[in-house]
Design an enzyme around this catalytic site. Structure first.
Site, mmCIF file in Angstrom:
data_model
loop_
_atom_site.group_PDB
_atom_site.id
_atom_site.type_symbol
_atom_site.label_atom_id
_atom_site.label_comp_id
_atom_site.label_asym_id
_atom_site.label_seq_id
_atom_site.Cartn_x
_atom_site.Cartn_y
_atom_site.Cartn_z
ATOM 1 N N ARG A 143 0.818 -1.219 0.000
ATOM 2 C CA ARG A 143 0.000 0.000 0.000
ATOM 3 C C ARG A 143 0.849 1.265 0.000
ATOM 4 O O ARG A 143 0.325 2.384 -0.107
ATOM 5 C CB ARG A 143 -0.930 0.024 1.243
ATOM 6 C CG ARG A 143 -1.995 -1.054 1.240
ATOM 7 C CD ARG A 143 -2.771 -1.077 2.546
ATOM 8 N NE ARG A 143 -3.857 -0.128 2.589
ATOM 9 C CZ ARG A 143 -5.139 -0.435 2.425
ATOM 10 N NH1 ARG A 143 -5.513 -1.668 2.208
ATOM 11 N NH2 ARG A 143 -6.063 0.498 2.494
ATOM 12 N N TYR A 146 0.791 4.251 -2.577
ATOM 13 C CA TYR A 146 -0.319 5.194 -2.412
ATOM 14 C C TYR A 146 -0.116 6.035 -1.151
ATOM 15 O O TYR A 146 -0.128 7.267 -1.201
ATOM 16 C CB TYR A 146 -1.626 4.408 -2.339
ATOM 17 C CG TYR A 146 -2.871 5.257 -2.239
ATOM 18 C CD1 TYR A 146 -3.357 5.939 -3.354
ATOM 19 C CD2 TYR A 146 -3.588 5.357 -1.046
ATOM 20 C CE1 TYR A 146 -4.518 6.710 -3.273
ATOM 21 C CE2 TYR A 146 -4.751 6.113 -0.963
ATOM 22 C CZ TYR A 146 -5.207 6.783 -2.079
ATOM 23 O OH TYR A 146 -6.354 7.542 -2.006
ATOM 24 N N GLU A 148 2.530 6.532 0.921
ATOM 25 C CA GLU A 148 3.713 7.395 0.990
ATOM 26 C C GLU A 148 3.690 8.437 -0.129
ATOM 27 O O GLU A 148 4.189 9.552 0.043
ATOM 28 C CB GLU A 148 5.001 6.570 0.939
ATOM 29 C CG GLU A 148 5.177 5.603 2.111
ATOM 30 C CD GLU A 148 5.490 6.297 3.444
ATOM 31 O OE1 GLU A 148 5.291 7.516 3.577
ATOM 32 O OE2 GLU A 148 5.942 5.588 4.365
ATOM 33 N N GLY A 149 3.104 8.072 -1.277
ATOM 34 C CA GLY A 149 2.960 9.056 -2.365
ATOM 35 C C GLY A 149 2.115 10.231 -1.899
ATOM 36 O O GLY A 149 2.455 11.403 -2.112
HETATM 37 P P1 NAD Z 1 -10.987 7.481 -9.056
HETATM 38 O O1 NAD Z 1 -9.990 6.435 -9.383
HETATM 39 O O2 NAD Z 1 -12.376 7.301 -9.502
HETATM 40 O O3 NAD Z 1 -10.505 8.906 -9.571
HETATM 41 C C1 NAD Z 1 -9.170 9.232 -9.831
HETATM 42 C C2 NAD Z 1 -9.113 9.905 -11.198
HETATM 43 O O4 NAD Z 1 -7.755 10.277 -11.481
HETATM 44 C C3 NAD Z 1 -9.548 8.964 -12.328
HETATM 45 O O5 NAD Z 1 -10.459 9.623 -13.156
HETATM 46 C C4 NAD Z 1 -8.252 8.629 -13.054
HETATM 47 O O6 NAD Z 1 -8.427 8.322 -14.409
HETATM 48 C C5 NAD Z 1 -7.454 9.891 -12.811
HETATM 49 N N1 NAD Z 1 -6.013 9.676 -12.898
HETATM 50 C C6 NAD Z 1 -5.281 8.676 -12.311
HETATM 51 N N2 NAD Z 1 -3.990 8.800 -12.625
HETATM 52 C C7 NAD Z 1 -3.893 9.904 -13.416
HETATM 53 C C8 NAD Z 1 -2.805 10.532 -14.073
HETATM 54 N N3 NAD Z 1 -1.552 10.064 -13.987
HETATM 55 N N4 NAD Z 1 -3.051 11.641 -14.817
HETATM 56 C C9 NAD Z 1 -4.323 12.120 -14.938
HETATM 57 N N5 NAD Z 1 -5.381 11.558 -14.332
HETATM 58 C C10 NAD Z 1 -5.166 10.456 -13.592
HETATM 59 O O7 NAD Z 1 -10.931 7.660 -7.468
HETATM 60 P P2 NAD Z 1 -11.770 8.604 -6.496
HETATM 61 O O8 NAD Z 1 -12.318 7.742 -5.449
HETATM 62 O O9 NAD Z 1 -12.668 9.507 -7.251
HETATM 63 O O10 NAD Z 1 -10.598 9.462 -5.830
HETATM 64 C C11 NAD Z 1 -10.331 10.799 -6.211
HETATM 65 C C12 NAD Z 1 -9.226 11.366 -5.330
HETATM 66 O O11 NAD Z 1 -9.628 11.333 -3.960
HETATM 67 C C13 NAD Z 1 -7.912 10.556 -5.407
HETATM 68 O O12 NAD Z 1 -6.838 11.452 -5.377
HETATM 69 C C14 NAD Z 1 -7.945 9.720 -4.147
HETATM 70 O O13 NAD Z 1 -6.647 9.420 -3.703
HETATM 71 C C15 NAD Z 1 -8.681 10.640 -3.180
HETATM 72 N N6 NAD Z 1 -9.330 9.854 -2.113
HETATM 73 C C16 NAD Z 1 -10.448 9.110 -2.373
HETATM 74 C C17 NAD Z 1 -11.022 8.364 -1.361
HETATM 75 C C18 NAD Z 1 -12.261 7.539 -1.576
HETATM 76 O O14 NAD Z 1 -12.740 6.904 -0.625
HETATM 77 N N7 NAD Z 1 -12.860 7.519 -2.749
HETATM 78 C C19 NAD Z 1 -10.455 8.375 -0.078
HETATM 79 C C20 NAD Z 1 -9.306 9.128 0.135
HETATM 80 C C21 NAD Z 1 -8.766 9.884 -0.881
HETATM 81 N N1 UDP Z 2 -12.919 -5.622 2.024
HETATM 82 C C1 UDP Z 2 -13.624 -6.797 2.191
HETATM 83 N N2 UDP Z 2 -14.154 -7.393 1.098
HETATM 84 C C2 UDP Z 2 -14.027 -6.885 -0.151
HETATM 85 C C3 UDP Z 2 -13.315 -5.666 -0.333
HETATM 86 C C4 UDP Z 2 -12.768 -5.071 0.784
HETATM 87 O O1 UDP Z 2 -13.780 -7.296 3.321
HETATM 88 O O2 UDP Z 2 -14.557 -7.491 -1.096
HETATM 89 C C5 UDP Z 2 -12.364 -4.967 3.221
HETATM 90 C C6 UDP Z 2 -10.894 -4.589 3.105
HETATM 91 O O3 UDP Z 2 -10.066 -5.668 3.472
HETATM 92 C C7 UDP Z 2 -10.830 -3.438 4.089
HETATM 93 C C8 UDP Z 2 -12.207 -2.780 3.975
HETATM 94 O O4 UDP Z 2 -13.047 -3.749 3.391
HETATM 95 O O5 UDP Z 2 -10.645 -3.917 5.395
HETATM 96 C C9 UDP Z 2 -12.207 -1.517 3.126
HETATM 97 O O6 UDP Z 2 -11.583 -1.820 1.899
HETATM 98 P P1 UDP Z 2 -11.505 -0.767 0.694
HETATM 99 O O7 UDP Z 2 -10.608 -1.359 -0.339
HETATM 100 O O8 UDP Z 2 -12.871 -0.374 0.285
HETATM 101 O O9 UDP Z 2 -10.864 0.539 1.340
HETATM 102 P P2 UDP Z 2 -9.544 0.810 2.195
HETATM 103 O O10 UDP Z 2 -8.971 -0.486 2.699
HETATM 104 O O11 UDP Z 2 -8.625 1.513 1.259
HETATM 105 O O12 UDP Z 2 -10.035 1.651 3.304
#
Ligand code: NAD
Ligand code: UDP
Length: 321
Positions: A143, A146, A148-149
């Protein structure tokens, strides 16, 4: 100020497409930049006829040349299977993407918001997690690309703030769900809903006692916009998420009930470094943004279930539909 030009990187993704929609509704000029790795044209197709919406298919690793007043930097795959698909590229997207968008913000004197994540807390020993907690992150696990990035991106944001006075805003998003999640992205809410609707086994990883706190996408977008419009000098980081905490077993049972499904629960092995618990402390967002989520889990799940009923068979990684 009148109509603002706002760049949304990652704007064709799940959260980004809802954000673009909201910003257009408020009368802004929205430029959506996305390489369509996990995003899809279908997410923004309904916006394409709006003269104030523009889509640029571009990778954030290339230089970004757009004149704008505000930038929301969301470009980065967010689900574990997608960010682990090409982990080196994921790291580059967070770090070089931050450098490119911060450089643009500096040149344009634009305000810039970074979509950081609760993953900066890793597998947290402090519960719930306040912004002051520095996290427990494995620097070299699966992980880490993601986590550390995103941590390095936060560092760059604060360095641009201190060194170049760039007007930054950093939010830490906790698990968010809703319509336009991909059915194949492996995240727990989409997995369980799709499995329940197809009558397949519901796959719980580990013993199902690990917890997450799920925020409906409309609540999150409200918080993002409030943070972008917040007082000067409020850099964050600010947690945005729903503090209601559920075990994965509770989530599975809830989705089975709401979909009226015959699916059975099966237990599978827990992925490496899967956090045991996660729940945001949102005191800062309440105080500074007067923000808190209003959509309860069941209500949000019902909207998401309706979406998946209509769209269940449409996805494919990198297809850019
Ligand atoms: P998502 O994957 O649907 O959206 C990410 C978007 O970025 C996609 O449209 C993808 O095509 C685009 N993308 C990826 N790499 C790219 C690149 N190199 N150049 C241009 N575009 C690129 O995910 P999301 O859930 O909508 O997440 C959006 C943002 O929110 C992300 O930065 C994610 O890390 C952050 N985030 C989301 C959640 C969540 O629960 N959904 C939680 C924490 C943080
Ligand atoms: N998870 C699960 N079954 C699935 C997909 C995810 O039990 O089919 C668990 C996963 O192991 C984690 C939690 O659900 O504990 C949330 O996972 P998700 O990938 O949605 O988000 P994140 O782990 O990034 O918070």
């Amino acid at each position: 100020m009148g109509r603002k030009r706002i760049l949304v990187t990652g704007g064709a993704g799940f959260i980004g497409s809802h954000l673009c929609e909201r910003l257009l509704k408020e009368g802004n000029d929205v430029v959506c930049m996305d390489n369509l790795f996990t995003g899809q044209k279908d997410n923004i197709r309904h916006l394409m006829d709006d003269p104030y919406f523009e889509f640029i298919r571009q990778d954030i690793l290339e230089d970004v040349y757009v004149e704008c007043d505000q930038i929301f930097n969301l470009a980065c795959p967010a689900s574990p299977i997608h960010y682990q698909y090409d982990p080196i590229k994921t790291g580059k997207t967070s770090v070089i993407g931050a450098l490119h968008t911060l450089g643009l913000a500096k040149r344009c004197h634009a305000r810039i918001l970074q979509a950081s994540t609760s993953e900066v807390y890793g597998d947290p020993e402090v519960h719930p997690q306040p912004e002051t907690y520095r996290g427990c992150v494995n620097p070299n696990g699966v992980r880490s690309c993601y986590d550390e990035g995103k941590r390095m991106a936060e560092t760059l944001f604060f360095d641009y703030y201190r060194q170049h006075e760039v007007d930054i805003k950093v939010i830490r998003i906790f698990n968010t769900y809703g319509p336009r999640m991909r059915s194949d992205d492996g995240r727990v809410v989409s997995n369980f809903i799709v499995q329940a609707l197809k009558g397949e086994d519901i796959t719980i990883y580990g013993n199902g006692r690990q917890t997450r706190s799920f925020c409906y996408v409309d609540d999150l977008v409200e918080g993002m916009v409030r943070m972008m419009e917040s007082r000067e000098g409020l850099t964050g980081p600010v947690n945005l998420g729903n503090p209601e905490e559920f075990t994965m077993l509770q989530l599975a049972e809830c989705i089975i009930r709401l979909t009226n499904s015959d699916s059975k629960i099966v237990y599978m092995s827990l992925p490496q470094d899967d956090p045991l618990q996660r729940k945001p402390d949102i005191s800062l967002a309440k105080k500074e943004l007067d923000w808190e989520p209003h959509i309860a889990l069941e209500q949000g799940l019902l909207k998401t279930i309706s979406y998946f009923k209509e769209n269940i068979l449409m996805d494919g990684i990198g297809n850019g539909y």
